[in-house]
Enzyme design. Structure first.
Site, PDB file in Angstrom:
ATOM      1  N   ARG A 117       0.847  -1.197   0.000  1.00 49.29           N
ATOM      2  CA  ARG A 117       0.000   0.000   0.000  1.00 49.29           C
ATOM      3  C   ARG A 117       0.882   1.245   0.000  1.00 49.29           C
ATOM      4  NH1 ARG A 117      -4.821  -1.031   4.273  1.00 49.29           N
ATOM      5  NH2 ARG A 117      -5.684   0.761   3.175  1.00 49.29           N
ATOM      6  N   GLN A 165      -6.050  10.404   4.397  1.00 50.98           N
ATOM      7  CA  GLN A 165      -5.375  10.196   5.682  1.00 50.98           C
ATOM      8  C   GLN A 165      -3.984  10.828   5.703  1.00 50.98           C
ATOM      9  OE1 GLN A 165      -5.665   5.960   5.921  1.00 50.98           O
ATOM     10  NE2 GLN A 165      -7.777   5.998   6.650  1.00 50.98           N
ATOM     11  N   ASP A 326     -15.658   3.477   2.046  1.00 46.22           N
ATOM     12  CA  ASP A 326     -15.857   2.294   2.881  1.00 46.22           C
ATOM     13  C   ASP A 326     -17.271   1.731   2.764  1.00 46.22           C
ATOM     14  OD1 ASP A 326     -13.269   2.277   3.753  1.00 46.22           O
ATOM     15  OD2 ASP A 326     -13.676   3.193   5.698  1.00 46.22           O
TER      16      ASP A 326
END
Length: 444
Positions: A117, A165, A326
């Site tokens: 990631r 984030q 999400d």
């Protein structure tokens, strides 16, 4: 519908707000009592990393007392302090930014999937502040060692094309700088703005001084961050002053992401589902599940503390879910119960989650009997007869959201079996106990 038919469940505490509140407490000089933080693997990862950096935690029932780091995050002098992320992407991005705002040597590492990631956009921003960055294997991906001497203030740039984030982590670290820090958003697009709003809300609650500025007629002007609906790179920036995090007590509200499975079950099952502990005025982006289900035809009622969804005939929609990624697996499964196709757009960033959630969502919908088509940044669900009466083991991809969303297929009369039921501990350890209430209420 009588009240006896209503299935009542309680939502867990917000994972996003638990991360942020515990971090804010750890960055405070004194002690903060965080009430009702989520008890999950991801939150434990964040707490362990914060402990490694110098914070202390005392858990007493539903209250966690956080004693601050006293001087900011501390790394090793000769050997790196190891920050073990395992598979928590939120922990990795927020804590990596905090390490850059700290002092000393830090090593960021995790599971093999975490090492796939990307984190390069964030580490580039840290390098602009003087942090020395050394990747162990693949450039731009963990494991990575940081040699930090604190943020220098002034300006840094960050792209939000992969994750919001990155910005949230930098915002939480910026108050530790000696000078005012200006964070500019660059790149082609920005995803998941509501999560940045949650970060700003926590910073405001902890008395951090900051401004959000928008460019108007070539001039930067202060804007009300609560009214920002979309981030356009180059047209918004964040100005954070050196500040002390300060709050005696903070209560974490219910989690809209994890409530989504129960809300969807209420819409496609036989009996209404009431989810208690929800703030309908929350800044959580996944509150959008209410409006997405309503746009599909679901009947929904709410009050100050709960939401009830009634069995409804659903129809397909086209919906941009860039701000609430999400929710995509949940909406994909609900869309399989509709009477016409649903297309979910602007969700390319789902491919770098715990798994490739576009591929995974499509595969599991098809496993249940539906049809699905995907592009680089979209998924279309085409309803087809679901496999009622069959026992199906759904692949969970070591991804909590896939395990929870495929449980909804039980409402179609499928005996839905998760391949790895324990992976829900990442965000919602008590999910299966609450889900039994839904199954029982629907005669499953």
């Amino acid at each position: 519908m009588t009240s006896e038919n209503v299935i009542v469940v309680k939502a867990p505490s917000s994972k996003s707000l638990s991360h942020r509140a515990l971090i804010a407490g750890a960055l405070s000089e004194g002690s903060t009592v965080v009430l009702d933080p989520l008890d999950s693997n991801d939150i434990n990862r964040t707490m362990d990393c914060l402990s490694t950096m110098g914070a202390k935690f005392n858990i007493d029932g539903t209250a966690t007392t956080v004693t601050g780091m006293d001087g900011g995050p501390k790394g090793g002098a000769k050997e790196p302090a190891v920050l073990e992320m395992r598979d928590s992407g939120t922990t990795c991005r927020l804590i990596t930014a905090l390490a850059g705002a700290g002092k000393g040597l830090f090593r960021v590492q995790g599971t093999p999937r975490m090492h796939d990631r990307p984190i390069g956009a964030l580490t580039s921003a840290l390098e602009s502040q003087g942090t020395k960055v050394t990747f162990s294997d693949k450039q731009g991906y963990p494991p990575v060692t940081l040699e930090a001497s604190g943020f220098k203030g002034k300006q840094m740039d960050i792209s939000l094309e992969e994750s919001s984030q990155y910005l949230s982590g930098l915002l939480l670290g910026a108050p530790l700088a000696d000078e005012t820090t200006i964070i500019n958003v660059i790149g082609e697009k920005a995803v998941s703005w509501p999560y940045v709003a949650l970060t700003l809300n926590v910073m405001e609650d902890f008395r951090v001084k900051f401004e959000v500025q928008a460019k108007k007629d070539g001039v930067w002007k202060k804007t009300d961050w609560r009214k920002v609906e979309k981030v356009v790179p180059g047209e918004i920036r964040f100005v954070v002053e050196p500040s002390k995090f300060d709050r005696d007590e903070y209560r974490v509200e219910g989690d809209w992401s994890n409530a989504s499975y129960f809300l969807a079950a209420g819409a496609v099952g036989n009996n209404p589902v009431k989810i208690e502990g929800m703030n309908v005025n929350s800044l959580q982006g996944d509150r959008a599940i209410m409006y997405i289900l309503e746009s599909m035809g679901a009947k929904i009622e709410s009050d100050d503390h709960s939401v009830t969804v009634y069995p409804s005939k659903l129809h397909g929609v086209e919906v941009d879910m860039s701000k609430c990624p999400d929710l995509v697996p949940t909406v994909a499964v609900a869309a399989a119960f509709a009477d016409s196709p649903t297309t979910i757009t602007n969700v390319a960033h789902l491919r770098i989650k715990e798994c490739d959630r576009l591929e995974a969502s499509a595969a599991e919908v098809m496993r249940a009997g539906g049809k699905a088509e995907i592009t680089a940044d979209s998924i279309t669900i085409i309803p087809a007869p679901l496999k009622k009466g069959e026992r199906i083991v759904f692949d969970t991809y070591d991804d909590h959201r896939l395990a929870m969303c495929t449980a909804i297929f039980a409402m179609a009369g499928i005996e839905s079996i998760p391949a790895e039921p324990g992976c829900v501990a990442k965000s919602f350890p008590g999910f299966w106990d609450e889900w039994e209430k839904v199954k029982k209420g629907n005669g499953c």
